[in-house]
Design a protein around this motif. Structure first.
Motif, PDB file in Angstrom:
ATOM      1  N   UNK A   1       0.840  -1.213   0.000  1.00 48.58           N
ATOM      2  CA  UNK A   1       0.000   0.000   0.000  1.00 48.58           C
ATOM      3  C   UNK A   1       0.869   1.256   0.000  1.00 48.58           C
ATOM      4  N   UNK A   2       1.960   1.206   0.772  1.00 51.49           N
ATOM      5  CA  UNK A   2       2.828   2.388   0.845  1.00 51.49           C
ATOM      6  C   UNK A   2       3.552   2.623  -0.480  1.00 51.49           C
ATOM      7  N   UNK A   3       3.727   1.555  -1.263  1.00 46.48           N
ATOM      8  CA  UNK A   3       4.433   1.703  -2.549  1.00 46.48           C
ATOM      9  C   UNK A   3       3.479   1.996  -3.694  1.00 46.48           C
ATOM     10  N   UNK A   4       2.212   2.187  -3.383  1.00 45.02           N
ATOM     11  CA  UNK A   4       1.266   2.617  -4.406  1.00 45.02           C
ATOM     12  C   UNK A   4       0.350   1.552  -4.963  1.00 45.02           C
ATOM     13  N   UNK A   5       0.367   0.351  -4.385  1.00 43.48           N
ATOM     14  CA  UNK A   5      -0.595  -0.665  -4.845  1.00 43.48           C
ATOM     15  C   UNK A   5      -2.006  -0.198  -4.522  1.00 43.48           C
ATOM     16  N   UNK A   6      -2.938  -0.515  -5.403  1.00 49.75           N
ATOM     17  CA  UNK A   6      -4.306  -0.060  -5.187  1.00 49.75           C
ATOM     18  C   UNK A   6      -4.995  -0.943  -4.149  1.00 49.75           C
ATOM     19  N   UNK A   7      -5.636  -0.275  -3.202  1.00 52.79           N
ATOM     20  CA  UNK A   7      -6.359  -0.986  -2.142  1.00 52.79           C
ATOM     21  C   UNK A   7      -7.417  -1.907  -2.756  1.00 52.79           C
ATOM     22  N   UNK A   8      -8.115  -1.381  -3.767  1.00 51.03           N
ATOM     23  CA  UNK A   8      -9.225  -2.166  -4.337  1.00 51.03           C
ATOM     24  C   UNK A   8      -8.717  -3.401  -5.083  1.00 51.03           C
ATOM     25  N   UNK A   9      -7.524  -3.311  -5.691  1.00 46.91           N
ATOM     26  CA  UNK A   9      -6.999  -4.474  -6.422  1.00 46.91           C
ATOM     27  C   UNK A   9      -6.713  -5.610  -5.444  1.00 46.91           C
ATOM     28  N   UNK A  10      -6.124  -5.250  -4.305  1.00 38.48           N
ATOM     29  CA  UNK A  10      -5.808  -6.280  -3.309  1.00 38.48           C
ATOM     30  C   UNK A  10      -7.082  -6.797  -2.655  1.00 38.48           C
ATOM     31  N   UNK A  11      -8.015  -5.878  -2.387  1.00 39.83           N
ATOM     32  CA  UNK A  11      -9.281  -6.292  -1.769  1.00 39.83           C
ATOM     33  C   UNK A  11     -10.055  -7.235  -2.714  1.00 39.83           C
ATOM     34  N   UNK A  12      -9.983  -6.949  -4.005  1.00 36.86           N
ATOM     35  CA  UNK A  12     -10.670  -7.798  -4.992  1.00 36.86           C
ATOM     36  C   UNK A  12     -10.077  -9.211  -4.977  1.00 36.86           C
ATOM     37  N   UNK A  13      -8.739  -9.280  -4.917  1.00 36.48           N
ATOM     38  CA  UNK A  13      -8.075 -10.588  -4.861  1.00 36.48           C
ATOM     39  C   UNK A  13      -8.522 -11.344  -3.609  1.00 36.48           C
ATOM     40  N   UNK A  14      -8.585 -10.630  -2.499  1.00 36.47           N
ATOM     41  CA  UNK A  14      -8.988 -11.271  -1.233  1.00 36.47           C
ATOM     42  C   UNK A  14     -10.433 -11.756  -1.307  1.00 36.47           C
ATOM     43  N   UNK A  15     -11.286 -10.937  -1.913  1.00 37.52           N
ATOM     44  CA  UNK A  15     -12.699 -11.324  -2.073  1.00 37.52           C
ATOM     45  C   UNK A  15     -12.811 -12.622  -2.869  1.00 37.52           C
ATOM     46  N   UNK A  16     -12.020 -12.669  -3.965  1.00 35.13           N
ATOM     47  CA  UNK A  16     -12.104 -13.836  -4.854  1.00 35.13           C
ATOM     48  C   UNK A  16     -11.527 -15.086  -4.214  1.00 35.13           C
TER      49      UNK A  16
END
Lengths: 86, 233
Positions: free
Chosen positions: B193-208
């Motif tokens: 997150x600190x390096x600029x990864x999108x919160x929603x991209x990671x959250x989407x992966x976790x959801x899936x």
């Protein structure tokens, strides 16, 4: 019969705008871009509202997310799902 | 003990129970929301990183305190050498594994959600939204561990039991290894997150993949309890 409590409140475009800006900026976008998207989304949502006198918070959330998805799909996903993280 | 026995009977079970704790979702969910809220509040990169670091520190401090407390309890009561106590712990770990498989997520028309009562989840959401300072995020990190204690307690007790049978630097090392492995996903995500990864991209992966994570945690707990029953107890 189950009794339900329905909380009614007035539509507040400022509040919606802040929430949309927050969702856009949560994905590392710049504040200027967030403000631009928020203004466009509010415009779309208000045209959907038209002369409706009542709508649910969920309907508003879904409409907002759909409008935001046209500009920033990641922010729209975050906006739609942030309350369902837990 | 030779090196092979040390690894198989002590370090491997500790690493696996730490991975089990690491695979639980609540701490990650709160961290993800906290990151989103922090960025939405125009927080500078440095402030955002400080918030993430204090959250992880809170989570690690509470994990360390709980494991140390449990290990101390096992040592003081003399249970650290009691095979019956270990068998009870193993059977509770196995039961908790089934509980994770069955109850960790609830499936309803609005989507898959964590086992938390809804009113409680709403309060947690509000508390995360308000966590704008490092002290609050530290408390939130600690609270996240305590909230999942229903599931975390069992792997934690196994780690504490094994650690209590160690002495000197191995004891401290075992507890630190447990806390670090348990916090690894949080550390990795905070860096992302600190390096600029999108919160929603990671959250989407976790959801899936939440079903996969749930099954992994449950099966790991059951498999580890069978392994401990067979090789260690």
């Amino acid at each position: 019969m189950k009794t339900q409590i329905i909380r009614k409140e007035d539509y507040d475009s400022n509040r919606l705008s802040i929430a949309v800006k927050g969702a856009v900026m949560a994905n590392h976008s710049m504040s200027g871009q967030a403000e631009d998207f928020a203004a466009r989304v509010i415009h779309k949502v208000e045209s959907w509202l038209g002369d409706k006198t009542e709508f649910t918070a969920r309907e508003l959330r879904l409409q907002t997310a759909a409008a935001l998805a046209d500009y920033d799909p990641d922010a729209a996903y975050f906006y739609e799902n942030e309350k369902r993280m837990f | 003990m030779d090196t092979n026995t040390l690894v198989m009977a002590l370090w491997l079970p500790i690493a696996i129970v730490a991975i089990v704790q690491a695979s639980f979702s609540l701490s990650i969910s709160i961290l993800t929301l906290l990151s989103g809220v922090s960025l939405a509040n125009h927080r500078a990169k440095r402030g955002h990183s400080a918030l993430m670091a204090s959250y992880i520190a809170g989570s690690m401090v509470v994990t360390l305190a709980l494991v140390v407390g449990l290990a101390w309890m096992f040592k003081v009561t003399g249970w650290s050498d009691n095979n019956f106590v270990f068998l009870v712990l193993i059977s509770t770990l196995m039961t908790a594994g089934f509980a994770v498989l069955l109850f960790y997520y609830r499936y309803d028309p609005k989507g898959t959600r964590l086992w938390l009562p809804r009113r409680f989840a709403e309060r947690l959401y509000a508390a995360t939204k308000r966590a704008s300072s490092v002290d609050r995020s530290f408390l939130l990190g600690g609270m996240a561990v305590l909230l999942e204690i229903v599931f975390i307690a069992f792997p934690m007790m196994i780690a504490a039991y094994i650690a209590s049978s160690m002495s000197g630097s191995s004891y401290y090392l075992a507890i630190i290894v447990y806390a670090v492995i348990a916090a690894t996903p949080q550390i990795a995500l905070a860096i992302a997150y600190s390096r600029g990864y999108k919160v929603s991209a990671i959250q989407r992966w976790r959801e899936q993949n939440k079903r996969f994570l749930q099954i992994t945690a449950g099966i790991l707990m059951i498999t580890l309890s069978i392994y401990l029953l067979t090789y260690v107890a």
